[in-house]
Write an enzyme that holds these catalytic residues in place. Structure first.
Site, PDB file in Angstrom:
ATOM      1  N   CYS A   1       0.859  -1.204   0.000  1.00  0.00           N
ATOM      2  CA  CYS A   1       0.000   0.000   0.000  1.00  0.00           C
ATOM      3  C   CYS A   1       0.886   1.241   0.000  1.00  0.00           C
ATOM      4  O   CYS A   1       0.966   1.979   0.996  1.00  0.00           O
ATOM      5  CB  CYS A   1      -0.918  -0.013   1.217  1.00  0.00           C
ATOM      6  SG  CYS A   1      -1.999  -1.439   1.225  1.00  0.00           S
TER       7      CYS A   1
ATOM      8  N   HIS B   1      11.998  -4.849  -5.879  1.00  0.00           N
ATOM      9  CA  HIS B   1      11.337  -5.080  -7.167  1.00  0.00           C
ATOM     10  C   HIS B   1      11.692  -6.459  -7.741  1.00  0.00           C
ATOM     11  O   HIS B   1      10.802  -7.230  -8.080  1.00  0.00           O
ATOM     12  CB  HIS B   1      11.722  -3.991  -8.182  1.00  0.00           C
ATOM     13  CG  HIS B   1      11.093  -2.646  -7.892  1.00  0.00           C
ATOM     14  ND1 HIS B   1      11.317  -1.534  -8.659  1.00  0.00           N
ATOM     15  CD2 HIS B   1      10.252  -2.238  -6.906  1.00  0.00           C
ATOM     16  CE1 HIS B   1      10.637  -0.503  -8.161  1.00  0.00           C
ATOM     17  NE2 HIS B   1       9.992  -0.908  -7.089  1.00  0.00           N
TER      18      HIS B   1
ATOM     19  N   PHE C   1       2.493   6.397  -3.134  1.00  0.00           N
ATOM     20  CA  PHE C   1       2.212   6.799  -4.517  1.00  0.00           C
ATOM     21  C   PHE C   1       0.952   6.102  -5.055  1.00  0.00           C
ATOM     22  O   PHE C   1       0.185   6.678  -5.821  1.00  0.00           O
ATOM     23  CB  PHE C   1       3.425   6.494  -5.416  1.00  0.00           C
ATOM     24  CG  PHE C   1       3.178   6.822  -6.853  1.00  0.00           C
ATOM     25  CD1 PHE C   1       2.987   8.127  -7.265  1.00  0.00           C
ATOM     26  CD2 PHE C   1       3.108   5.820  -7.815  1.00  0.00           C
ATOM     27  CE1 PHE C   1       2.729   8.432  -8.597  1.00  0.00           C
ATOM     28  CE2 PHE C   1       2.854   6.116  -9.145  1.00  0.00           C
ATOM     29  CZ  PHE C   1       2.669   7.434  -9.526  1.00  0.00           C
TER      30      PHE C   1
ATOM     31  N   TRP D   1      -1.649   5.238  -3.247  1.00  0.00           N
ATOM     32  CA  TRP D   1      -2.783   5.954  -2.629  1.00  0.00           C
ATOM     33  C   TRP D   1      -3.082   7.253  -3.386  1.00  0.00           C
ATOM     34  O   TRP D   1      -4.226   7.548  -3.706  1.00  0.00           O
ATOM     35  CB  TRP D   1      -2.433   6.366  -1.192  1.00  0.00           C
ATOM     36  CG  TRP D   1      -2.730   5.367  -0.132  1.00  0.00           C
ATOM     37  CD1 TRP D   1      -1.824   4.534   0.465  1.00  0.00           C
ATOM     38  CD2 TRP D   1      -3.993   5.090   0.501  1.00  0.00           C
ATOM     39  NE1 TRP D   1      -2.443   3.757   1.413  1.00  0.00           N
ATOM     40  CE2 TRP D   1      -3.776   4.092   1.467  1.00  0.00           C
ATOM     41  CE3 TRP D   1      -5.285   5.596   0.338  1.00  0.00           C
ATOM     42  CZ2 TRP D   1      -4.789   3.586   2.265  1.00  0.00           C
ATOM     43  CZ3 TRP D   1      -6.305   5.090   1.144  1.00  0.00           C
ATOM     44  CH2 TRP D   1      -6.061   4.099   2.088  1.00  0.00           C
TER      45      TRP D   1
ATOM     46  N   LYS E   1       9.156   2.887 -11.265  1.00  0.00           N
ATOM     47  CA  LYS E   1      10.535   3.310 -11.445  1.00  0.00           C
ATOM     48  C   LYS E   1      11.137   3.467 -10.060  1.00  0.00           C
ATOM     49  O   LYS E   1      10.356   3.712  -9.140  1.00  0.00           O
ATOM     50  CB  LYS E   1      10.643   4.618 -12.231  1.00  0.00           C
ATOM     51  CG  LYS E   1       9.738   5.773 -11.824  1.00  0.00           C
ATOM     52  CD  LYS E   1       9.726   6.331 -10.444  1.00  0.00           C
ATOM     53  CE  LYS E   1      10.979   6.913  -9.871  1.00  0.00           C
ATOM     54  NZ  LYS E   1      10.733   7.473  -8.501  1.00  0.00           N
TER      55      LYS E   1
HETATM   56  N1  LIG Z   1       5.848   6.905 -11.100  1.00  0.00           N
HETATM   57  C1  LIG Z   1       5.865   7.908 -10.244  1.00  0.00           C
HETATM   58  O1  LIG Z   1       5.531   9.053 -10.590  1.00  0.00           O
HETATM   59  C2  LIG Z   1       6.270   7.631  -8.821  1.00  0.00           C
HETATM   60  C3  LIG Z   1       6.050   8.573  -7.825  1.00  0.00           C
HETATM   61  C4  LIG Z   1       6.384   8.246  -6.499  1.00  0.00           C
HETATM   62  C5  LIG Z   1       6.956   7.002  -6.214  1.00  0.00           C
HETATM   63  N2  LIG Z   1       7.186   6.129  -7.218  1.00  0.00           N
HETATM   64  C6  LIG Z   1       7.822   4.829  -6.956  1.00  0.00           C
HETATM   65  O2  LIG Z   1       6.911   3.994  -6.255  1.00  0.00           O
HETATM   66  C7  LIG Z   1       7.621   3.124  -5.359  1.00  0.00           C
HETATM   67  C8  LIG Z   1       7.086   3.349  -3.956  1.00  0.00           C
HETATM   68  O3  LIG Z   1       7.350   4.681  -3.546  1.00  0.00           O
HETATM   69  P1  LIG Z   1       6.497   5.366  -2.363  1.00  0.00           P
HETATM   70  O4  LIG Z   1       7.041   6.703  -2.120  1.00  0.00           O
HETATM   71  O5  LIG Z   1       5.047   5.231  -2.630  1.00  0.00           O
HETATM   72  O6  LIG Z   1       6.953   4.407  -1.143  1.00  0.00           O
HETATM   73  P2  LIG Z   1       6.220   3.956   0.189  1.00  0.00           P
HETATM   74  O7  LIG Z   1       5.055   4.829   0.495  1.00  0.00           O
HETATM   75  O8  LIG Z   1       7.271   3.800   1.224  1.00  0.00           O
HETATM   76  O9  LIG Z   1       5.597   2.544  -0.208  1.00  0.00           O
HETATM   77  C9  LIG Z   1       6.327   1.385  -0.382  1.00  0.00           C
HETATM   78  C10 LIG Z   1       5.445   0.224   0.081  1.00  0.00           C
HETATM   79  O10 LIG Z   1       6.221  -0.955  -0.010  1.00  0.00           O
HETATM   80  C11 LIG Z   1       5.844  -1.857   1.014  1.00  0.00           C
HETATM   81  N3  LIG Z   1       7.070  -2.365   1.670  1.00  0.00           N
HETATM   82  C12 LIG Z   1       7.472  -3.665   1.664  1.00  0.00           C
HETATM   83  N4  LIG Z   1       8.609  -3.816   2.336  1.00  0.00           N
HETATM   84  C13 LIG Z   1       8.958  -2.603   2.788  1.00  0.00           C
HETATM   85  C14 LIG Z   1      10.040  -2.126   3.568  1.00  0.00           C
HETATM   86  N5  LIG Z   1      11.022  -2.941   4.013  1.00  0.00           N
HETATM   87  N6  LIG Z   1      10.069  -0.825   3.878  1.00  0.00           N
HETATM   88  C15 LIG Z   1       9.117   0.016   3.427  1.00  0.00           C
HETATM   89  N7  LIG Z   1       8.058  -0.373   2.678  1.00  0.00           N
HETATM   90  C16 LIG Z   1       7.976  -1.672   2.370  1.00  0.00           C
HETATM   91  C17 LIG Z   1       4.934  -1.115   1.982  1.00  0.00           C
HETATM   92  O11 LIG Z   1       3.613  -1.594   1.791  1.00  0.00           O
HETATM   93  P3  LIG Z   1       2.891  -2.558   2.849  1.00  0.00           P
HETATM   94  O12 LIG Z   1       3.355  -2.139   4.196  1.00  0.00           O
HETATM   95  O13 LIG Z   1       1.446  -2.268   2.602  1.00  0.00           O
HETATM   96  O14 LIG Z   1       3.273  -3.963   2.516  1.00  0.00           O
HETATM   97  C18 LIG Z   1       5.022   0.326   1.551  1.00  0.00           C
HETATM   98  O15 LIG Z   1       3.798   1.002   1.690  1.00  0.00           O
HETATM   99  C19 LIG Z   1       9.109   3.468  -5.542  1.00  0.00           C
HETATM  100  O16 LIG Z   1       9.676   2.591  -6.493  1.00  0.00           O
HETATM  101  C20 LIG Z   1       9.055   4.906  -6.082  1.00  0.00           C
HETATM  102  O17 LIG Z   1      10.197   5.269  -6.833  1.00  0.00           O
HETATM  103  C21 LIG Z   1       6.836   6.415  -8.500  1.00  0.00           C
END
Ligand SMILES: NC(=O)c1ccc[n+]([C@@H]2O[C@H](COP(=O)([O-])OP(=O)(O)OC[C@H]3O[C@@H](n4cnc5c(N)ncnc54)[C@H](OP(=O)(O)O)[C@@H]3O)[C@@H](O)[C@H]2O)c1
Length: 315
Positions: free
Chosen positions: A4, A71, A7, A9, A89
């Site tokens: 979850c 990933h 990004f 959300w 990405k």
């Molecule tokens: N395309 C775009 O425009 C864009 C924009 C922002 C981010 N992104 C990409 O999206 C990905 C996630 O980024 P985000 O900022 O959304 O990150 P985030 O909020 O930290 O989310 C990552 C999710 O991964 C899961 N997870 C599993 N193992 C984990 C660990 N050891 N530590 C932390 N989280 C863990 C968690 O979900 P659960 O706890 O629910 O399992 C967490 O909610 C990255 O690859 C980022 O580069 C892309």
């Protein structure tokens, strides 16, 4: 969807739900409570543990917005289970890792795609068209910048073991723009990554790339800045500037500027949610079973280019 993520959300899943080709079947989280909260807002079955989603036979495709270092493991599992996979990405931490994932997708006949949504916005297509018909003359220089203010201290971007750092987070967009507009074969001829010693990751950086024919790309990126997002292309006859090149707003026309012989003209492109557009492209391509190789090649070029920047920054 696996994890979850913030990004997911904010942007990805609201967009996914607008794509008629897709349905959110299930949301897996490390915590059932998180999955339930997400599913209450967006739908899908809440599942505790990513494995439970991968083993579901009614799921055709998996969206992976996990921290970058996770990933590869989950992409390979999803591919082994016969799913198509849409990956956030930065696709991978290394070029070798990208090759392993692409090879697995190829051998199973599944589509694998990285989320660079700006490539699917009409603004990007329009800019490429203008360049293709010679509006700028011959392209000599690309300048790409992407920067934003510091994330919260516990953010995954500050954790090296999760694949944090500015190059992998925002520098990758600049590298992708260079490859998209200048083509393959770019070499890293100068790189600086500014390390935050306390946090153990790069928080900003700059790189200069050069193409075999002598075109130059200047990239500047980081998350210790005010908001910056722009791509400018300098040609022999003119200059094109894409404001908000990577993040055009979904409800506003995108604006690009063309400067030629002292005149500055505005070109506008219809408002578009680029995340809906890329999800639709992903779903249609996966279903068609065609053109997988173009995206595999793009993934590998990008991974090689980013790795060259990483190596160029080694002391
Ligand atoms: N395309 C775009 O425009 C864009 C924009 C922002 C981010 N992104 C990409 O999206 C990905 C996630 O980024 P985000 O900022 O959304 O990150 P985030 O909020 O930290 O989310 C990552 C999710 O991964 C899961 N997870 C599993 N193992 C984990 C660990 N050891 N530590 C932390 N989280 C863990 C968690 O979900 P659960 O706890 O629910 O399992 C967490 O909610 C990255 O690859 C980022 O580069 C892309």
């Amino acid at each position: 969807m696996l994890g979850c993520a913030d990004f997911a959300w904010r942007k990805a899943v609201p967009a996914l739900l607008q794509a008629p080709e897709l349905e959110l079947a299930a949301v897996a989280s490390r915590s059932l409570e998180k999955a339930e909260k997400f599913a209450t807002t967006f739908g899908g079955d809440p599942l505790a543990g990513y494995e439970r989603l991968i083993e579901r036979r009614d799921i055709d495709a998996v969206y992976v917005p996990l921290p970058p270092s996770l990933h590869e493991g989950w992409v390979l599992k999803a591919l082994e289970a016969g799913k198509h996979v849409f990956v956030e990405k930065p696709f991978s931490l290394t070029a070798a890792s990208a090759r392993r994932m692409v090879e697995a997708a190829r051998s199973r006949g599944r589509f694998l795609m990285e989320d660079f949504a700006f490539r699917h916005h009409g603004q990007t297509a329009g800019a490429r068209e203008m360049i293709g018909r010679g509006d700028l003359g011959e392209i000599r220089v690309l300048r790409a910048s992407f920067g934003y203010p510091p994330p919260a201290p516990a953010n995954i971007r500050y954790d090296r073991s999760l694949g944090g750092g500015a190059l992998l987070d925002c520098g990758v967009y600049c590298a992708q723009a260079a490859l998209l507009f200048l083509g393959q074969g770019l070499k890293a001829v100068g790189v600086h990554l500014r390390q935050d010693q306390a946090k153990g990751v790069d928080v900003s950086g700059a790189a200069m790339l050069a193409s075999p024919s002598g075109q130059v790309a200047q990239l500047a990126f980081g998350f210790e800045h005010f908001y910056q997002c722009e791509v400018a292309l300098w040609g022999s006859q003119g200059k094109l500037t894409l404001e908000r090149a990577f993040t055009p707003l979904p409800d506003q026309e995108a604006v690009v500027w063309l400067e030629r012989q002292g005149r500055r003209e505005e070109r506008r492109f219809p408002a578009e949610n680029q995340y809906v557009s890329i999800f639709q492209h992903f779903a249609r391509t996966a279903v068609s079973g065609k053109d997988f190789e173009a995206e595999y090649a793009r993934i590998l070029e990008q991974a090689v280019c980013v790795e060259a920047i990483q190596k160029g920054a080694l002391p």
